[in-house]
Structure formats: C-alpha cells, structure tokens
Design a protein around this motif. Structure first.
Motif, PDB file in Angstrom:
ATOM      1  N   CYS A 212     127.181  33.432 -12.359  1.00  0.00           N
ATOM      2  CA  CYS A 212     126.132  33.217 -11.228  1.00  0.00           C
ATOM      3  C   CYS A 212     125.059  33.669 -11.624  1.00  0.00           C
ATOM      4  N   ARG A 213     123.907  32.611 -11.489  1.00  0.00           N
ATOM      5  CA  ARG A 213     122.302  33.187 -12.067  1.00  0.00           C
ATOM      6  C   ARG A 213     121.472  33.336 -10.941  1.00  0.00           C
ATOM      7  N   SER A 214     121.699  33.452  -9.549  1.00  0.00           N
ATOM      8  CA  SER A 214     121.006  33.999  -8.771  1.00  0.00           C
ATOM      9  C   SER A 214     120.465  35.071  -8.894  1.00  0.00           C
ATOM     10  N   ASP A 215     119.011  35.273  -8.471  1.00  0.00           N
ATOM     11  CA  ASP A 215     118.507  36.574  -8.675  1.00  0.00           C
ATOM     12  C   ASP A 215     119.407  37.984  -8.111  1.00  0.00           C
ATOM     13  N   LEU A 216     119.683  37.592  -6.790  1.00  0.00           N
ATOM     14  CA  LEU A 216     120.482  38.774  -5.961  1.00  0.00           C
ATOM     15  C   LEU A 216     121.912  39.004  -7.009  1.00  0.00           C
ATOM     16  N   MET A 217     122.531  38.084  -7.288  1.00  0.00           N
ATOM     17  CA  MET A 217     123.887  38.262  -8.079  1.00  0.00           C
ATOM     18  C   MET A 217     123.708  38.947  -9.348  1.00  0.00           C
ATOM     19  N   LEU A 218     122.671  38.519 -10.102  1.00  0.00           N
ATOM     20  CA  LEU A 218     122.272  39.041 -11.511  1.00  0.00           C
ATOM     21  C   LEU A 218     121.878  40.275 -11.174  1.00  0.00           C
ATOM     22  N   ALA A 219     121.012  40.774 -10.123  1.00  0.00           N
ATOM     23  CA  ALA A 219     120.832  42.145  -9.978  1.00  0.00           C
ATOM     24  C   ALA A 219     121.967  43.126  -9.560  1.00  0.00           C
ATOM     25  N   ALA A 220     122.812  42.657  -8.816  1.00  0.00           N
ATOM     26  CA  ALA A 220     123.836  43.311  -8.180  1.00  0.00           C
ATOM     27  C   ALA A 220     124.862  43.807  -9.149  1.00  0.00           C
ATOM     28  N   THR A 221     124.838  42.443 -10.138  1.00  0.00           N
ATOM     29  CA  THR A 221     126.111  42.701 -11.166  1.00  0.00           C
ATOM     30  C   THR A 221     125.677  43.805 -12.352  1.00  0.00           C
ATOM     31  N   ALA A 222     124.116  43.759 -12.467  1.00  0.00           N
ATOM     32  CA  ALA A 222     123.706  44.578 -13.520  1.00  0.00           C
ATOM     33  C   ALA A 222     123.767  45.938 -13.008  1.00  0.00           C
ATOM     34  N   VAL A 223     123.463  46.231 -11.568  1.00  0.00           N
ATOM     35  CA  VAL A 223     123.526  47.583 -11.076  1.00  0.00           C
ATOM     36  C   VAL A 223     125.015  48.083 -11.136  1.00  0.00           C
ATOM     37  N   ALA A 224     126.014  47.177 -10.748  1.00  0.00           N
ATOM     38  CA  ALA A 224     127.251  47.568 -10.686  1.00  0.00           C
ATOM     39  C   ALA A 224     127.734  47.969 -12.586  1.00  0.00           C
ATOM     40  N   VAL A 225     127.250  47.173 -13.227  1.00  0.00           N
ATOM     41  CA  VAL A 225     127.779  47.487 -14.711  1.00  0.00           C
ATOM     42  C   VAL A 225     127.086  48.833 -15.076  1.00  0.00           C
ATOM     43  N   SER A 226     125.758  49.025 -14.800  1.00  0.00           N
ATOM     44  CA  SER A 226     125.182  50.450 -15.293  1.00  0.00           C
ATOM     45  C   SER A 226     125.850  51.622 -14.737  1.00  0.00           C
ATOM     46  N   ASN A 227     126.431  51.398 -13.151  1.00  0.00           N
ATOM     47  CA  ASN A 227     127.114  52.679 -12.965  1.00  0.00           C
ATOM     48  C   ASN A 227     128.502  53.014 -13.278  1.00  0.00           C
ATOM     49  N   VAL A 228     128.652  52.300 -14.495  1.00  0.00           N
ATOM     50  CA  VAL A 228     130.029  52.586 -15.318  1.00  0.00           C
ATOM     51  C   VAL A 228     129.646  53.407 -16.497  1.00  0.00           C
ATOM     52  N   PRO A 229     130.314  54.563 -16.770  1.00  0.00           N
ATOM     53  CA  PRO A 229     130.184  55.020 -18.279  1.00  0.00           C
ATOM     54  C   PRO A 229     130.361  54.077 -19.168  1.00  0.00           C
TER      55      PRO A 229
ATOM     56  N   THR B 120     118.576  32.489 -18.697  1.00  0.00           N
ATOM     57  CA  THR B 120     119.991  31.954 -19.207  1.00  0.00           C
ATOM     58  C   THR B 120     121.008  32.686 -18.589  1.00  0.00           C
ATOM     59  N   GLY B 121     120.710  33.546 -17.570  1.00  0.00           N
ATOM     60  CA  GLY B 121     121.631  34.421 -16.704  1.00  0.00           C
ATOM     61  C   GLY B 121     122.684  35.157 -17.627  1.00  0.00           C
ATOM     62  N   THR B 122     122.039  35.948 -18.640  1.00  0.00           N
ATOM     63  CA  THR B 122     122.644  36.780 -19.319  1.00  0.00           C
ATOM     64  C   THR B 122     122.318  38.481 -19.375  1.00  0.00           C
ATOM     65  N   LEU B 123     123.412  39.184 -19.402  1.00  0.00           N
ATOM     66  CA  LEU B 123     123.077  40.648 -19.272  1.00  0.00           C
ATOM     67  C   LEU B 123     123.385  41.264 -20.968  1.00  0.00           C
ATOM     68  N   PHE B 124     122.273  41.915 -21.142  1.00  0.00           N
ATOM     69  CA  PHE B 124     122.403  42.391 -22.492  1.00  0.00           C
ATOM     70  C   PHE B 124     122.763  43.788 -22.412  1.00  0.00           C
ATOM     71  N   LEU B 125     123.804  44.270 -22.940  1.00  0.00           N
ATOM     72  CA  LEU B 125     124.540  45.593 -22.400  1.00  0.00           C
ATOM     73  C   LEU B 125     124.736  46.364 -23.969  1.00  0.00           C
ATOM     74  N   HIS B 126     124.404  47.751 -23.703  1.00  0.00           N
ATOM     75  CA  HIS B 126     124.607  48.524 -24.800  1.00  0.00           C
ATOM     76  C   HIS B 126     125.845  49.331 -24.788  1.00  0.00           C
ATOM     77  N   VAL B 127     126.833  49.200 -25.823  1.00  0.00           N
ATOM     78  CA  VAL B 127     128.318  49.751 -25.602  1.00  0.00           C
ATOM     79  C   VAL B 127     128.297  50.829 -26.699  1.00  0.00           C
ATOM     80  N   LEU B 128     129.014  51.725 -26.430  1.00  0.00           N
ATOM     81  CA  LEU B 128     129.283  52.970 -27.295  1.00  0.00           C
ATOM     82  C   LEU B 128     130.218  52.656 -28.304  1.00  0.00           C
ATOM     83  N   ASP B 129     131.366  51.950 -28.107  1.00  0.00           N
ATOM     84  CA  ASP B 129     132.322  51.668 -28.907  1.00  0.00           C
ATOM     85  C   ASP B 129     132.619  50.290 -29.417  1.00  0.00           C
ATOM     86  N   ALA B 130     132.076  49.990 -30.606  1.00  0.00           N
ATOM     87  CA  ALA B 130     132.033  48.684 -31.157  1.00  0.00           C
ATOM     88  C   ALA B 130     132.677  48.574 -32.538  1.00  0.00           C
TER      89      ALA B 130
END
Length: 210
Positions: A122-139, A150-160
C-alpha cells in the motif's frame, strides 16, 4: 421516505463517525471534530462543568454548520476487530523483540547491523506513515527513511549475520503492514495486503552493511 440525516456507515463517502443533512449544501457534522472543539472550549474556560460541556457542543455544532469544511477523504477506516488484533500483536511483538535485543546485548559476540529496503503493498501516505510508526515501536528495528515514490521503508536492523535474519525482518514488516491496513485501511487496501509481498531489490542495492 427521505431520511432526515444520513449516517456514515450508510454512506461510504462520509468521514467515519459523522452524519449529513439532506439538501443542496449537504452539511456534514463530524463527531470527532465536534468532540475536539468541545474539548478546546472547556479548556478555554478552565472548568469542567456540565454547562461548559453542553455550551461547547452547541458552539462546535454551530461552527461546523456555519463554516463547513470541504470533504476530504483521508482513507482512514476504523475496523474494531482489526484494531484489537493489531494492538495485541504489537504488545506481543514488543515483548519478544525486547527479549531478543536483551539477549543480543549480553551475548558477548559482535553483531552485524544492516539497513534494508522493504517495499510495501500500500502506497497511500496514511498507510505508509501508520506502518512506519508501527514498525518503529518494536525494539530491534527502526525506520530511518520512507520513500514515498516507491512505497519503500528503509529499516535499520541489529541482527544481520544471516540472510534468514534479513528475510525475517522483511516478513515482520509485511505482517505489520497487513495488520495496520486491516485495522485502518480501505477495502481496496485490504485486498492489496492479501496479495503476496512485492519482490525485494538485490542485496547489493537494498542493504548497506556497517
């Protein structure tokens, strides 16, 4: 028989929790907006009394009727069951991710973090923002960029350390996207997250290891 008012659940074009009066001008009363204006009125008087609350409601309704806002569909829909499922999953994921991060800290061995790109369905502004907030709330992972084009989230992960860990991080984002859309998205967006996730970019382009 013509209805005196039209409720939002009978008309999908109306904002959630609102109702409209018939006529050429079609005045719409948005209940969340009325509640917010009433709260501001009570705060201005600095006293919570029934008189202030009732007066605030009357003033809020009068303002909404006298100065109607244009109809703007933000794409927000409230699905009670989806909201409960999302809240429960977030609490569970926050707990389990917190335990994993704690284990990584006390493991005594270095970990290789990474930045990965996760394309969303989903590339709507609302769903992009809501998904980004949900992902950021998880340690264990934090969103560092949202690419709207492009509807892409760039995520920093600790274990790669392993490709399986990166794939698990992507699946976690897609799972949160699906739960978020099923809680707040439109019917079309819910159909989108029911489809398989989009393909990811090659590791050399999607990941920047440090």
């Amino acid at each position: 028989m013509k209805r005196f008012v039209t409720l939002s659940y009978r008309d999908p074009d109306l904002p959630p929790f609102s109702f409209a009066f018939p006529g050429r001008r079609g005045r719409v009363l948005d209940l969340p907006l009325i509640a917010w204006l009433t709260l501001i009125w009570v705060l201005l008087w600095s006293t919570l009394t029934w008189a202030n609350v009732v007066t605030g409601v009357v003033v809020a309704v009068a303002v909404c009727l006298a100065f109607p806002l244009p109809k703007v569909d933000l794409g927000l829909r409230l699905h009670p069951w989806g909201i409960l499922v999302l809240a429960g999953y977030l609490l569970y994921d926050m707990y389990t991710s917190g335990v994993q991060v704690t284990r990584q800290i006390f493991a005594g061995r270095p970990h290789r973090p990474a930045v990965i790109g996760v394309p969303l369905r989903c590339r709507s502004d609302l769903m992009l923002a809501a998904t980004a907030v949900a992902v950021s709330n998880v340690p264990g992972g934090s969103v560092i960029e949202v690419r709207r084009a492009t509807g892409t989230l760039f995520l920093h992960v600790l274990d790669a350390d392993r490709p399986e860990a990166l794939e698990a991080a992507r699946r976690s984002v897609w799972r949160l996207e699906a739960l978020t859309v099923r809680a707040f998205g439109t019917r079309d967006e819910i159909d989108r997250v029911s489809a398989p996730p989009p393909p990811t970019e090659p590791p050399g382009e999607a990941e920047a290891r440090s």
